[in-house]
Design a protein around this motif. Structure first.
Motif, PDB file in Angstrom:
ATOM      1  N   HIS A  90     -75.686  18.716  56.678  1.00  0.00           N
ATOM      2  CA  HIS A  90     -75.364  18.325  55.305  1.00  0.00           C
ATOM      3  C   HIS A  90     -73.964  17.715  55.237  1.00  0.00           C
ATOM      4  N   SER A  91     -73.038  18.329  55.934  1.00  0.00           N
ATOM      5  CA  SER A  91     -71.661  17.826  55.945  1.00  0.00           C
ATOM      6  C   SER A  91     -71.562  16.486  56.676  1.00  0.00           C
ATOM      7  N   SER A  92     -72.497  16.246  57.589  1.00  0.00           N
ATOM      8  CA  SER A  92     -72.467  14.982  58.336  1.00  0.00           C
ATOM      9  C   SER A  92     -72.920  13.808  57.470  1.00  0.00           C
ATOM     10  N   THR A  93     -73.563  14.102  56.322  1.00  0.00           N
ATOM     11  CA  THR A  93     -74.062  13.016  55.453  1.00  0.00           C
ATOM     12  C   THR A  93     -73.035  12.565  54.421  1.00  0.00           C
ATOM     13  N   VAL A  94     -71.819  13.103  54.500  1.00  0.00           N
ATOM     14  CA  VAL A  94     -70.759  12.630  53.602  1.00  0.00           C
ATOM     15  C   VAL A  94     -70.525  11.145  53.861  1.00  0.00           C
ATOM     16  N   GLY A  95     -70.657  10.329  52.828  1.00  0.00           N
ATOM     17  CA  GLY A  95     -70.481   8.887  52.974  1.00  0.00           C
ATOM     18  C   GLY A  95     -71.680   8.157  53.542  1.00  0.00           C
ATOM     19  N   ALA A  96     -72.770   8.899  53.768  1.00  0.00           N
ATOM     20  CA  ALA A  96     -73.963   8.271  54.339  1.00  0.00           C
ATOM     21  C   ALA A  96     -74.748   7.528  53.263  1.00  0.00           C
ATOM     22  N   GLY A  97     -75.237   6.341  53.613  1.00  0.00           N
ATOM     23  CA  GLY A  97     -76.082   5.582  52.711  1.00  0.00           C
ATOM     24  C   GLY A  97     -77.517   6.073  52.777  1.00  0.00           C
ATOM     25  N   PRO A  98     -78.408   5.494  51.997  1.00  0.00           N
ATOM     26  CA  PRO A  98     -79.813   5.932  51.956  1.00  0.00           C
ATOM     27  C   PRO A  98     -80.511   5.897  53.312  1.00  0.00           C
ATOM     28  N   THR A  99     -80.248   4.856  54.101  1.00  0.00           N
ATOM     29  CA  THR A  99     -80.940   4.716  55.390  1.00  0.00           C
ATOM     30  C   THR A  99     -80.509   5.782  56.376  1.00  0.00           C
ATOM     31  N   LEU A 100     -79.204   5.996  56.504  1.00  0.00           N
ATOM     32  CA  LEU A 100     -78.708   7.029  57.422  1.00  0.00           C
ATOM     33  C   LEU A 100     -79.143   8.413  56.955  1.00  0.00           C
ATOM     34  N   SER A 101     -79.050   8.671  55.657  1.00  0.00           N
ATOM     35  CA  SER A 101     -79.462   9.978  55.120  1.00  0.00           C
ATOM     36  C   SER A 101     -80.928  10.247  55.422  1.00  0.00           C
ATOM     37  N   SER A 102     -81.751   9.215  55.284  1.00  0.00           N
ATOM     38  CA  SER A 102     -83.181   9.356  55.558  1.00  0.00           C
ATOM     39  C   SER A 102     -83.435   9.700  57.020  1.00  0.00           C
ATOM     40  N   CYS A 103     -82.698   9.053  57.925  1.00  0.00           N
ATOM     41  CA  CYS A 103     -82.837   9.337  59.363  1.00  0.00           C
ATOM     42  C   CYS A 103     -82.444  10.773  59.681  1.00  0.00           C
ATOM     43  N   ILE A 104     -81.330  11.218  59.101  1.00  0.00           N
ATOM     44  CA  ILE A 104     -80.845  12.581  59.350  1.00  0.00           C
ATOM     45  C   ILE A 104     -81.826  13.605  58.807  1.00  0.00           C
ATOM     46  N   HIS A 105     -82.300  13.398  57.581  1.00  0.00           N
ATOM     47  CA  HIS A 105     -83.239  14.344  56.973  1.00  0.00           C
ATOM     48  C   HIS A 105     -84.531  14.436  57.777  1.00  0.00           C
ATOM     49  N   ALA A 106     -85.002  13.294  58.289  1.00  0.00           N
ATOM     50  CA  ALA A 106     -86.237  13.285  59.076  1.00  0.00           C
ATOM     51  C   ALA A 106     -86.056  14.087  60.373  1.00  0.00           C
ATOM     52  N   SER A 107     -84.909  13.926  61.027  1.00  0.00           N
ATOM     53  CA  SER A 107     -84.647  14.653  62.275  1.00  0.00           C
ATOM     54  C   SER A 107     -84.514  16.151  62.029  1.00  0.00           C
ATOM     55  N   ILE A 108     -83.805  16.509  60.963  1.00  0.00           N
ATOM     56  CA  ILE A 108     -83.615  17.923  60.650  1.00  0.00           C
ATOM     57  C   ILE A 108     -84.937  18.567  60.241  1.00  0.00           C
ATOM     58  N   LYS A 109     -85.770  17.815  59.550  1.00  0.00           N
ATOM     59  CA  LYS A 109     -87.079  18.354  59.136  1.00  0.00           C
ATOM     60  C   LYS A 109     -87.920  18.722  60.351  1.00  0.00           C
ATOM     61  N   GLN A 110     -87.837  17.916  61.402  1.00  0.00           N
ATOM     62  CA  GLN A 110     -88.572  18.222  62.628  1.00  0.00           C
ATOM     63  C   GLN A 110     -88.100  19.540  63.232  1.00  0.00           C
ATOM     64  N   VAL A 111     -86.792  19.758  63.210  1.00  0.00           N
ATOM     65  CA  VAL A 111     -86.230  20.994  63.757  1.00  0.00           C
ATOM     66  C   VAL A 111     -86.687  22.189  62.927  1.00  0.00           C
ATOM     67  N   VAL A 112     -86.627  22.060  61.604  1.00  0.00           N
ATOM     68  CA  VAL A 112     -87.026  23.155  60.714  1.00  0.00           C
ATOM     69  C   VAL A 112     -88.509  23.458  60.865  1.00  0.00           C
ATOM     70  N   ASP A 113     -89.337  22.425  60.861  1.00  0.00           N
ATOM     71  CA  ASP A 113     -90.791  22.628  60.966  1.00  0.00           C
ATOM     72  C   ASP A 113     -91.177  23.299  62.273  1.00  0.00           C
ATOM     73  N   SER A 114     -90.594  22.849  63.374  1.00  0.00           N
ATOM     74  CA  SER A 114     -90.910  23.442  64.678  1.00  0.00           C
ATOM     75  C   SER A 114     -90.387  24.872  64.766  1.00  0.00           C
ATOM     76  N   SER A 115     -89.249  25.143  64.119  1.00  0.00           N
ATOM     77  CA  SER A 115     -88.688  26.502  64.105  1.00  0.00           C
ATOM     78  C   SER A 115     -89.597  27.450  63.333  1.00  0.00           C
ATOM     79  N   PHE A 116     -90.078  26.990  62.192  1.00  0.00           N
ATOM     80  CA  PHE A 116     -90.983  27.812  61.383  1.00  0.00           C
ATOM     81  C   PHE A 116     -92.254  28.152  62.167  1.00  0.00           C
ATOM     82  N   MET A 117     -92.812  27.162  62.854  1.00  0.00           N
ATOM     83  CA  MET A 117     -94.040  27.399  63.623  1.00  0.00           C
ATOM     84  C   MET A 117     -93.804  28.430  64.723  1.00  0.00           C
ATOM     85  N   LEU A 118     -92.672  28.304  65.412  1.00  0.00           N
ATOM     86  CA  LEU A 118     -92.358  29.229  66.497  1.00  0.00           C
ATOM     87  C   LEU A 118     -92.197  30.655  65.989  1.00  0.00           C
ATOM     88  N   MET A 119     -91.411  30.833  64.932  1.00  0.00           N
ATOM     89  CA  MET A 119     -91.139  32.173  64.445  1.00  0.00           C
ATOM     90  C   MET A 119     -92.377  32.807  63.799  1.00  0.00           C
TER      91      MET A 119
END
Length: 358
Positions: A90-119
């Motif tokens: 979240h802190s890394s998105t300071v000053g991020a435009g829509p395109t960069l924010s979208s890329c970051i959110h997509a990558s983080i979502k993959q981490v969260v989704d895979s973590s949920f499945m594992l646990m």
């Protein structure tokens, strides 16, 4: 005791999941400009820590069923690390435009989704005699590893994210162009079909796929070839646009002002609009060809190209080469427009002749 332990683990898991969901709600909001920006490298490092935690989860299941306390402690440690990863991202998105924010959110979502499945699978496997279920845990650990490794490929700056998006757009246009070049006139198609017909089943998937778009009349084929010229010229414009932006970035740092990234975002948005119209051109070429749809797409491509040129001029990056390729595109559009107008006139003549005057 087993049932009570399973319920205890489920309660702990649900508490952790709720906490992460609440955090995600906060992360959906644009970070305050006063928030200290975090380098993306720190997010990557936290992702490496998370993968180590995931590996420990997998190790718990290499032998006998682990103790409840060990699972709970491991779960708490894992979700604390995941929480830290979310806050850093979240802190890394300071000053991020829509395109960069979208890329970051997509990558983080993959981490969260895979973590949920594992646990979830880890808790679900507790007390289960299903060996296949327990064997799935190492696979899910691998999924977490893939998601965490993907963080290294995530763009770290606005310019990188926008540049990558433009490049992907150009690749998509190239794919459309390739499909257009596979269109064949009816006579050529019939010859090819007769040569290959004996070796293929009448009801095979290949025979059906081969028929699609291979029965263009000479008039339709002429329109298809002129449309191919338009798409080729558009692809050249896109490549020159990327080259122009790259050239700007190599100039003095003063070029990259506060309005630079918003201008790049607008150029990307305009380019994506052209990409949509290129898709429309490709879809409209299959018989019966949709003349009105082709014309509408052409008009949109023309007006959007004008907007791109104006936006690039604002950045002082509109080179002679870019103007030249834009003019080349306009020339191709005019040739296609003339052919479509002629086609429209040809179509309406029989209708006029068939009118009965009472």
């Amino acid at each position: 005791m087993g049932k009570a332990a399973k319920e205890q683990l489920n309660r702990a898991l649900n508490e952790h999941l709720n906490t992460i969901h609440e955090t995600l709600q906060v992360l959906n909001q644009t970070p305050s400009s006063s928030l200290e920006k975090v380098r993306w490298q720190e997010v990557i490092q936290m992702g490496e820590q998370l993968y180590k935690q995931a590996t420990m989860v997998g190790m718990l299941w290499t032998g006998e069923t682990p103790e409840v306390k060990a699972l709970e402690e491991n779960m708490a440690s894992y979700f604390n690390t995941l929480q830290g990863l979310l806050l850093l991202s979240h802190s890394s998105t300071v000053g991020a435009g829509p395109t960069l924010s979208s890329c970051i959110h997509a990558s983080i979502k993959q981490v969260v989704d895979s973590s949920f499945m594992l646990m979830k699978e880890s808790v679900s496997s507790y007390g289960s005699d299903n060996k296949k279920q327990k064997l799935s845990i190492p696979q899910l650990v691998g999924t977490v590893w893939e998601a965490c490794s993907a963080l290294k490929k995530t763009p770290a700056t606005n310019i990188t994210a926008i540049g990558r998006a433009m490049t992907q757009l150009a690749v998509s246009m190239k794919d459309v162009l390739r499909e257009m070049n596979e269109l064949k006139p009816a006579d050529e198609s019939s010859v090819q079909d007769s040569a290959e017909g004996e070796s293929k089943s009448q009801y095979s998937d290949d025979s059906f796929a081969g028929d699609l778009g291979n029965d263009l009349s000479p008039e339709e084929m002429k329109i298809a070839r002129l449309t191919i010229d338009v798409v080729s010229a558009t692809l050249v414009v896109m490549k020159e646009l990327i080259r122009s932006i790259t050239s700007l970035l190599k100039q003095e740092s003063s070029v990259v002002t506060a309005t630079f990234v918003p201008s790049l975002e607008r150029l990307l948005k305009l380019s994506q609009e052209i990409g949509l119209q290129i898709d429309e051109l490709g879809a409209s070429l299959y018989p019966p060809q949709e003349i009105s749809a082709l014309k509408a797409a052409m008009e949109k491509i023309s007006s959007t190209t004008d907007e791109i040129q104006v936006e690039l001029e604002k950045l002082k990056g509109c080179s002679e080469d870019f103007v030249k390729v834009c003019n080349g595109l306009r020339s191709s559009l005019k040739q296609l427009e003339a052919e479509l107008d002629q086609s429209d006139a040809t179509d309406i003549t029989p209708k006029i002749e068939n009118l009965v005057i009472e």
